[in-house]
Design an enzyme around this catalytic site. Structure first.
Site, PDB file in Angstrom:
ATOM      1  N   ASP A  10       0.934  -1.027   0.035  1.00  0.00           N
ATOM      2  CA  ASP A  10       0.022   0.038   0.099  1.00  0.00           C
ATOM      3  C   ASP A  10       1.157   1.157   0.111  1.00  0.00           C
ATOM      4  OD1 ASP A  10      -2.430   1.573   0.433  1.00  0.00           O
ATOM      5  OD2 ASP A  10      -1.670   1.628   2.508  1.00  0.00           O
ATOM      6  N   LEU A  11       0.382   2.350  -0.369  1.00  0.00           N
ATOM      7  CA  LEU A  11       1.407   3.460  -0.463  1.00  0.00           C
ATOM      8  C   LEU A  11       1.264   4.596   0.747  1.00  0.00           C
ATOM      9  CD1 LEU A  11       3.118   5.255  -2.156  1.00  0.00           C
ATOM     10  CD2 LEU A  11       1.218   6.323  -3.239  1.00  0.00           C
ATOM     11  N   ASP A  12       0.035   5.373   0.745  1.00  0.00           N
ATOM     12  CA  ASP A  12      -0.353   5.842   1.918  1.00  0.00           C
ATOM     13  C   ASP A  12      -0.375   5.341   3.233  1.00  0.00           C
ATOM     14  OD1 ASP A  12      -0.658   8.243   0.172  1.00  0.00           O
ATOM     15  OD2 ASP A  12      -2.726   7.160  -0.479  1.00  0.00           O
ATOM     16  N   THR A  18       1.133  10.349   3.825  1.00  0.00           N
ATOM     17  CA  THR A  18       0.393  11.444   3.114  1.00  0.00           C
ATOM     18  C   THR A  18      -0.986  11.891   3.702  1.00  0.00           C
ATOM     19  OG1 THR A  18      -0.281   9.570   1.711  1.00  0.00           O
ATOM     20  CG2 THR A  18       1.189  10.985   0.646  1.00  0.00           C
ATOM     21  N   LYS A  46      -8.573   6.920   6.344  1.00  0.00           N
ATOM     22  CA  LYS A  46      -7.277   6.068   5.761  1.00  0.00           C
ATOM     23  C   LYS A  46      -7.844   4.652   5.159  1.00  0.00           C
ATOM     24  CE  LYS A  46      -3.939   7.946   9.155  1.00  0.00           C
ATOM     25  NZ  LYS A  46      -3.256   7.645  10.346  1.00  0.00           N
ATOM     26  N   SER A 115      -2.476   0.437  -4.291  1.00  0.00           N
ATOM     27  CA  SER A 115      -3.023   1.843  -3.495  1.00  0.00           C
ATOM     28  C   SER A 115      -4.179   2.118  -4.183  1.00  0.00           C
ATOM     29  CB  SER A 115      -1.944   2.855  -3.863  1.00  0.00           C
ATOM     30  OG  SER A 115      -2.523   3.955  -3.365  1.00  0.00           O
ATOM     31  N   ALA A 116      -5.233   2.773  -3.275  1.00  0.00           N
ATOM     32  CA  ALA A 116      -6.364   3.063  -3.703  1.00  0.00           C
ATOM     33  C   ALA A 116      -6.342   4.394  -4.397  1.00  0.00           C
ATOM     34  CB  ALA A 116      -7.393   3.252  -2.477  1.00  0.00           C
ATOM     35  N   LYS A 146     -11.043  -1.359  -1.779  1.00  0.00           N
ATOM     36  CA  LYS A 146     -10.562  -2.102  -0.683  1.00  0.00           C
ATOM     37  C   LYS A 146     -11.667  -1.984   0.515  1.00  0.00           C
ATOM     38  CE  LYS A 146      -5.611  -0.997  -1.104  1.00  0.00           C
ATOM     39  NZ  LYS A 146      -4.500  -0.396  -0.588  1.00  0.00           N
ATOM     40  N   GLU A 170       0.106  -3.167   4.570  1.00  0.00           N
ATOM     41  CA  GLU A 170      -1.100  -2.376   4.704  1.00  0.00           C
ATOM     42  C   GLU A 170      -1.355  -1.665   6.125  1.00  0.00           C
ATOM     43  OE1 GLU A 170      -3.731  -1.022   3.930  1.00  0.00           O
ATOM     44  OE2 GLU A 170      -3.744  -1.434   1.739  1.00  0.00           O
ATOM     45  N   ASP A 171      -1.629  -0.405   5.946  1.00  0.00           N
ATOM     46  CA  ASP A 171      -2.010   0.213   7.555  1.00  0.00           C
ATOM     47  C   ASP A 171      -3.252   0.538   7.692  1.00  0.00           C
ATOM     48  OD1 ASP A 171      -2.045   2.254   5.145  1.00  0.00           O
ATOM     49  OD2 ASP A 171      -2.182   3.706   6.986  1.00  0.00           O
TER      50      ASP A 171
HETATM   51  C1  BG6 Z   1      -5.649   5.854   0.197  1.00  0.00           C
HETATM   52  C2  BG6 Z   1      -5.513   6.925   1.291  1.00  0.00           C
HETATM   53  O1  BG6 Z   1      -4.473   5.499  -0.143  1.00  0.00           O
HETATM   54  O2  BG6 Z   1      -5.996   6.695  -0.719  1.00  0.00           O
HETATM   55  C3  BG6 Z   1      -6.998   7.496   1.335  1.00  0.00           C
HETATM   56  O3  BG6 Z   1      -5.362   6.389   2.489  1.00  0.00           O
HETATM   57  C4  BG6 Z   1      -7.477   8.162  -0.018  1.00  0.00           C
HETATM   58  O4  BG6 Z   1      -7.035   8.399   2.426  1.00  0.00           O
HETATM   59  C5  BG6 Z   1      -7.352   7.408  -0.998  1.00  0.00           C
HETATM   60  O5  BG6 Z   1      -8.667   8.788   0.290  1.00  0.00           O
HETATM   61  C6  BG6 Z   1      -7.492   7.851  -2.473  1.00  0.00           C
HETATM   62  O6  BG6 Z   1      -6.752   8.858  -2.678  1.00  0.00           O
HETATM   63  P1  BG6 Z   1      -6.739   9.925  -3.818  1.00  0.00           P
HETATM   64  O7  BG6 Z   1      -5.162  10.375  -3.932  1.00  0.00           O
HETATM   65  O8  BG6 Z   1      -6.957   9.292  -5.203  1.00  0.00           O
HETATM   66  O9  BG6 Z   1      -7.677  10.862  -3.299  1.00  0.00           O
HETATM   67 MG    MG Z   2      -2.697   3.051   3.180  1.00  0.00          MG
END
Ligand code: BG6
Ligand code: MG
Length: 215
Positions: A10-12, A18, A46, A115-116, A146, A170-171
């Site tokens: 996962d990224l964030d 972020t 998150k 990542s989402a 997810k 994953e966090d």
């Molecule tokens: C996830 C974050 O990785 O991405 C969420 O944990 C965030 O907080 C989601 O809403 C979507 O991100 P983005 O950059 O497409 O708005």
């Molecule tokens: Mg995350």
């Protein structure tokens, strides 16, 4: 023991923090709509998609908006969020991430992003870590958020590894659930009371090494 052939990150909250930038942008939006938004409220966002995050924010502020209005303010939030992330520097990579990527690469283990976020590539480019990833699956090439396992199943497929030989980092609780629904191993990054479904938890990638990547 399972020989792990791919690590899906996962990224964030795993590779980079972020959440603080998402928080600042969501807070600005909430304030503009006339209510407050705390760091505790931000915890609920998150791992959650952008539109679902907005719905949670509107619930907190007890606001009802039309679909078109929602799309417009989600875009506004994203413009503010991008003002932060386009200024990020490589020193914002979380401790231990690059060292761990190197160890995995040297051992022939594939690395993928799961990542989402629709901003994932921008962040990876700013941090100068694109080259570590054999595959990038993010909010631009997935349909289901997810805890649906889609993002990780696509990641495994892209690197040609069976799900049972993948480990996810994953966090977020929804992310751990997605990993388990994909029949993958999962290392939780953060609080083990929240990430109880993970195989084990660490405080961050600085606590990981090749030895621990065996299950
Ligand atoms: C996830 C974050 O990785 O991405 C969420 O944990 C965030 O907080 C989601 O809403 C979507 O991100 P983005 O950059 O497409 O708005
Ligand atoms: Mg995350």
């Amino acid at each position: 023991m399972t020989k792990i052939k791919a690590c899906l990150f996962d990224l964030d909250g795993v590779v980079v923090d972020t959440a603080k930038y998402h928080y600042l942008a969501w807070k600005r939006l909430a304030n503009e709509l006339g209510f407050d938004f705390t760091e505790d409220d931000n915890e609920r966002l998150k791992g959650v998609s952008r539109m679902r995050s907005l719905e949670i924010l509107l619930e907190i502020g007890d606001k009802t908006l039309s679909n078109d209005e929602k799309l417009a303010i989600a875009e506004k939030k994203n413009v503010w969020y991008r003002e932060y992330i386009t200024k990020m520097e490589p020193d914002e990579i979380l401790p231990g991430a690059v060292e761990y990527f190197k160890e995995l690469k040297d051992a022939g283990i594939k690395i993928a992003l799961g990542s989402a976020s629709k901003n994932a590539v921008t962040i990876l480019e700013r941090l100068k870590i694109m080259h570590w990833f054999d595959a990038i699956i993010d909010g631009t090439n997935t349909q289901k958020a997810k805890p649906d396992p889609e993002v990780f199943l696509l990641g495994a497929k892209a690197v040609g590894v069976d799900a049972s030989e993948c480990v996810v980092f994953e966090d977020a609780e929804a992310g751990v659930e997605a990993a388990k629904a994909a029949n993958m191993k999962c290392v939780g990054i953060g609080d083990e009371r929240i990430l109880a479904k993970a195989d084990f938890c660490v405080a961050g990638l600085h606590e990981m090494n090749l030895k621990k990547t065996e299950f």
